[in-house]
Structures are given as C-alpha cells and as structure tokens.
Design an enzyme around this catalytic site. Structure first.
Site, PDB file in Angstrom:
ATOM      1  CG  HIS A  39      44.877  30.989 -55.308  1.00 55.24           C
ATOM      2  ND1 HIS A  39      43.963  30.341 -56.084  1.00 55.24           N
ATOM      3  CD2 HIS A  39      45.516  30.023 -54.605  1.00 55.24           C
ATOM      4  CE1 HIS A  39      44.033  29.042 -55.874  1.00 55.24           C
ATOM      5  NE2 HIS A  39      44.977  28.818 -54.985  1.00 55.24           N
ATOM      6  CD  GLN A  63      49.458  19.045 -52.343  1.00 55.88           C
ATOM      7  OE1 GLN A  63      50.551  19.602 -52.345  1.00 55.88           O
ATOM      8  NE2 GLN A  63      48.354  19.700 -52.003  1.00 55.88           N
TER       9      GLN A  63
HETATM   10  O1  PAF Z   1      47.253  24.770 -50.731  1.00 55.05           O
HETATM   11  C1  PAF Z   1      47.755  24.367 -51.811  1.00 55.05           C
HETATM   12  O2  PAF Z   1      47.396  24.810 -52.897  1.00 55.05           O
HETATM   13  C2  PAF Z   1      48.844  23.306 -51.762  1.00 55.05           C
HETATM   14  O3  PAF Z   1      48.596  22.362 -50.783  1.00 55.05           O
HETATM   15  C3  PAF Z   1      50.252  23.892 -51.637  1.00 55.05           C
HETATM   16  C4  PAF Z   1      50.443  24.627 -50.315  1.00 55.05           C
HETATM   17  C5  PAF Z   1      50.530  24.840 -52.787  1.00 55.05           C
HETATM   18  C6  PAF Z   1      51.304  22.772 -51.694  1.00 55.05           C
HETATM   19  O4  PAF Z   1      51.238  22.065 -52.883  1.00 55.05           O
END
Ligand code: PAF
Length: 286
Positions: A39, A63
C-alpha cells in the site's frame, strides 16, 4: 504531520473541494486498511504525479462472500493513520458501513468477460462488490489519478475496463507488486499465516518463477506451464491449489500459447489463508 481523518462523505467532499479549487491534483489509493509496504508503494506512486494524496480505509462487505473472512479481516485504523502520516498523506477517508451503505445498495456495477474466470469463478459476486465500491469511492473522492496494485491483477484489469467502458474521468495507474525478501507478495492476509505456513507460502512466488523460467527457456505451451506451476505448489502438503493458470493479463481470457501480455496467476489456500499472486510472462510491448 497527522493527515486529516474524515469519516463522512460530506466532510471528504468538502476537504477535497478546497484542494481542487486551489488547483491541486488529487491522487487516490483505495484500501481496506491494515496497510503494508505494498500500500505504501501505491501512496508513493500517487505522490509522484499528484499534489494531494487521499487514502480510503474501508473493509467493503459487498466484496466478501458469506463464508469468507469479512469479520476476521485485520483492522487497525490507528496504525494505518500513523503509517499514512509517516508517508505524508494529506487526507484519510475512513467511513463506517452505515456511512457508505446507509441503505442497502440496489444499484450495482456488474461486469462480464474480464471477471468471469479465476477470482471471479472462485468468489461469485466478488468483482461486483469491488467495482460497485470503487465506483462509489471515485464519485466521492473524484481523483485525477488512482493507483491500484498489480498484486490483484484481475481487479486491476476490471477497474481499467470499467473506467474505459463508463468514461470515468480518472487516470488509473497500476503499480508493481511489492514482495518480502523471500518473494512472498505483501498482503494484509499474510498476518494469518503461522511460521510453517509462511514458509510454504513462498511457493506461490516459486511457482510463478518456474513458469517464467520455462518461458525464458523457450516453452510456449500454456498447458505445460500450468502443470509446472501446479507441481511446485502441490509438492507441499500445507498448500491446497485453487488455480494455476496462464491468461491474457488484460482480458483474463485463457491462452493456448504464450503471447505478449501473457500473465501467470495462482491462487491457493495455505492452511486456512487464501493467497493470490501473479507474474507477467511476456510484456505487452514485446
Ligand atoms: O484491493 C482492495 O483492497 C479492495 O478490493 C479495494 C480496491 C479497496 C475495494 O474495496
């Protein structure tokens, strides 16, 4: 300097409205928190081409499937805020679920093609959830540029396709995967691995490297590469392979032979932790 930390959509819009009026370009990194080096590299990449970097931290329930690790997903906002501060992030948007989904959303982004196979097949509904939240976050942040990681290759391809199909006014940048010294791709889920599992997990990288090595030595049949990756993974009892595949890295359609843009992708459970990784086998511009 501690970044401003806002939790409501209106505060976020208000804060960024001022930046935009001042002529600053907004860079955006969407995360589910528990930030790691991967990140942080996205934040650094956003900084390169924009003036004000926004990070969102939101574990998106849409998700996750009903049997997946939504509840267990690691969360530590104070730690994330500290890391963002160290990296000079200007604004952290960390809404809770009731702010993002005040009413259960009945409008969804759905996609076919790019999202049909691999992660899409293993995790039904996952990409609808990802694309829906990313689209909503884009509406809130309205970034000039948004940076996503190649580690989630199919997600990256789906977001690129959504932005192109729907003419979303954002430049999407895909940044390379960051790895630990032994090759394991950085992931928030790595914290779930026990010592021996952590050791076994390096086989995902090993399998991808094996495929790459075979391509360097002239192998072009994707079937041979898939068997070779499968062999590396299944030689370890702690690993349960979900897929080891070669696909086109933008369309995510299967390939019979390796051509420019070919991508090797693997998913496996190591103990109870599900990990994914991928590697380009032949660059797009070859
Ligand atoms: O990659 C992630 O951490 C997630 O899929 C995202 C893009 C933040 C969407 O919730």
């Amino acid at each position: 300097m501690t970044p401003s930390h806002v939790t409501s959509i209106s505060e976020c819009r208000h804060a960024l409205g001022g930046e935009r009026e001042a002529g600053r370009r907004i860079g955006y990194v969407a995360t589910m928190g528990h930030l790691h080096e991967g990140h942080l590299s996205l934040i650094d990449r956003a900084r390169e081409s924009t003036d004000c970097v926004v990070v969102s931290v939101f574990v998106n329930p849409l998700q996750f499937g009903p049997t997946e690790d939504f509840e267990a997903y690691p969360r530590d906002l104070d730690r994330d805020l500290g890391l963002c501060a160290d990296r000079g992030v200007e604004l952290v948007f960390a809404p809770d679920e009731s702010e993002m989904y005040a009413q259960a959303p009945v409008t969804r982004i759905t996609m076919s093609g790019v999202t049909d196979r691999l992660e899409g097949a293993a995790r039904p509904g996952h990409f609808d959830g990802v694309l829906t939240v990313v689209m909503k976050l884009f509406q809130i942040v309205q970034p000039d540029a948004a940076v996503f990681g190649q580690k989630d290759a199919q997600q990256a391809a789906a977001i690129l396709r959504m932005v192109s199909d729907l003419a979303v006014p954002v430049e999407v940048v895909i940044a390379p995967t960051v790895r630990e010294e032994d090759g394991l791709a950085c992931s928030s889920r790595n914290v779930f691995l026990t010592g021996p599992e952590r050791q076994s997990a390096t086989r995902l990288f090993g399998a991808l490297r094996r495929a790459q090595e075979l391509v360097t030595n002239g192998e072009r049949e994707t079937g041979q590469l898939e068997v070779a990756m499968q062999d590396v993974l299944s030689a370890d009892d702690r690993i349960e392979v979900e897929y080891a595949a070669v696909v086109d890295g933008r369309s995510f359609q299967p390939l019979r032979v390796v051509t420019p843009g070919a991508l090797a992708a693997v998913a496996a459970r190591v103990g109870s932790t599900r990990l994914i990784d991928n590697m380009w086998l032949m660059s797009d511009v070859d």
